[in-house]
Design an enzyme around this catalytic site. Sequence first.
Site, short mmCIF file in Angstrom:
data_model
loop_
_atom_site.label_atom_id
_atom_site.label_comp_id
_atom_site.label_asym_id
_atom_site.label_seq_id
_atom_site.Cartn_x
_atom_site.Cartn_y
_atom_site.Cartn_z
N ARG A 46 -2.90 -8.85 -20.50
CA ARG A 46 -3.74 -8.30 -21.57
C ARG A 46 -2.94 -7.52 -22.60
O ARG A 46 -3.39 -7.29 -23.71
CB ARG A 46 -4.82 -7.38 -20.98
CG ARG A 46 -5.78 -8.08 -20.06
CD ARG A 46 -6.72 -7.09 -19.40
NE ARG A 46 -7.52 -6.35 -20.37
CZ ARG A 46 -8.58 -6.83 -20.99
NH1 ARG A 46 -8.98 -8.05 -20.73
NH2 ARG A 46 -9.24 -6.10 -21.86
N PRO B 116 0.81 -1.23 0.00
CA PRO B 116 0.00 0.00 0.00
C PRO B 116 0.84 1.27 0.00
O PRO B 116 0.32 2.36 -0.23
CB PRO B 116 -0.83 -0.12 1.28
CG PRO B 116 -0.18 -1.18 2.10
CD PRO B 116 0.59 -2.06 1.19
N ASP C 267 -9.85 -0.63 -24.79
CA ASP C 267 -10.19 -0.56 -23.37
C ASP C 267 -10.26 0.87 -22.86
O ASP C 267 -9.47 1.72 -23.26
CB ASP C 267 -9.13 -1.29 -22.52
CG ASP C 267 -9.38 -2.77 -22.43
OD1 ASP C 267 -10.45 -3.21 -22.87
OD2 ASP C 267 -8.49 -3.47 -21.93
N GLU D 177 3.29 -7.29 8.95
CA GLU D 177 3.47 -5.83 9.00
C GLU D 177 4.40 -5.34 7.90
O GLU D 177 4.71 -4.16 7.83
CB GLU D 177 3.99 -5.40 10.37
CG GLU D 177 3.10 -5.76 11.54
CD GLU D 177 1.65 -5.30 11.38
OE1 GLU D 177 1.44 -4.10 11.10
OE2 GLU D 177 0.75 -6.13 11.52
N1 ADE Z 1 -0.75 -5.12 0.20
C1 ADE Z 1 -1.64 -4.76 1.14
N2 ADE Z 1 -2.43 -3.80 0.67
C2 ADE Z 1 -2.05 -3.54 -0.60
C3 ADE Z 1 -2.50 -2.65 -1.61
N3 ADE Z 1 -3.50 -1.81 -1.41
N4 ADE Z 1 -1.85 -2.67 -2.80
C4 ADE Z 1 -0.83 -3.50 -3.00
N5 ADE Z 1 -0.36 -4.36 -2.09
C5 ADE Z 1 -0.97 -4.40 -0.90
#
Ligand code: ADE
Length: 228
Positions: free
Chosen positions: A154, A89, A169, A116
């Site tokens: 793709r 994330p 697309d 974590e």
């Molecule tokens: N791992 C945990 N959350 C994630 C996300 N939003 N994008 C990519 N990998 C992740």
Amino acid sequence: MRFDILTLFPEMFPGYTGQSILNKSIERGLVEVHVHNMRDWAKGRHHKIDDTPYGGGPGMILMVEPVVNCVRDVQAMGDQPGTVIVTTPQGQRLNQPMVEELALNQRMILLCGRYEGFDQRVIDILQPLEISIGDYILNGGEVASMVLVDSLVRMVPGVLGDERSSWDDSFSRGNRMLEYPQYTRPRNFEGHHVPDVLLGGNHGEVERWRNAKSLENTKKKRSDLLDS
Ligand code: ADE
């Protein structure tokens, strides 16, 4: 295009790789997906791959040694080391222009995080691309890796039966319009009719109608796309 997926949960992948477009592409030799269990690189009787964070705090951290060794060994399994990608994330948020750029890579090594996260030295040493699939937290990087693979295959010539399918697309090559609505048989379902213009056989009219519907759809659902 070759993918090596490094995970603690390899069992998550066969269901995904064994179906549909991806399965066919693998069988036709257009795409390779190799899944590796990072735990196989962990030492000791218990194959310990994670440990508590220095400085305290919740959760477990994936250890630097097994992860870096795993990546290096997997890199040596191909004829080129490939681009190392971590799904996290904290990464740059994936969009279609990024997919198109990433698709220039012949080989990608996808590191799926859990718990974590990784010991920071994994990132410092390997200098991977860090990619997020959106601003929300998943339980791990596996589903994000599948999303990445799914969007990338793709782009491989020959994967989609009809070359125009990815060309047309939404979001591809700077396209900022959503798709127009599509219909198939029956013409009438419980009083919901297929628009007459699609039944008339006038290709010019059909195209004009579809362009107008695309614009209407985009205005209604994603007006932000038209602002930029
Ligand atoms: N791992 C945990 N959350 C994630 C996300 N939003 N994008 C990519 N990998 C992740």
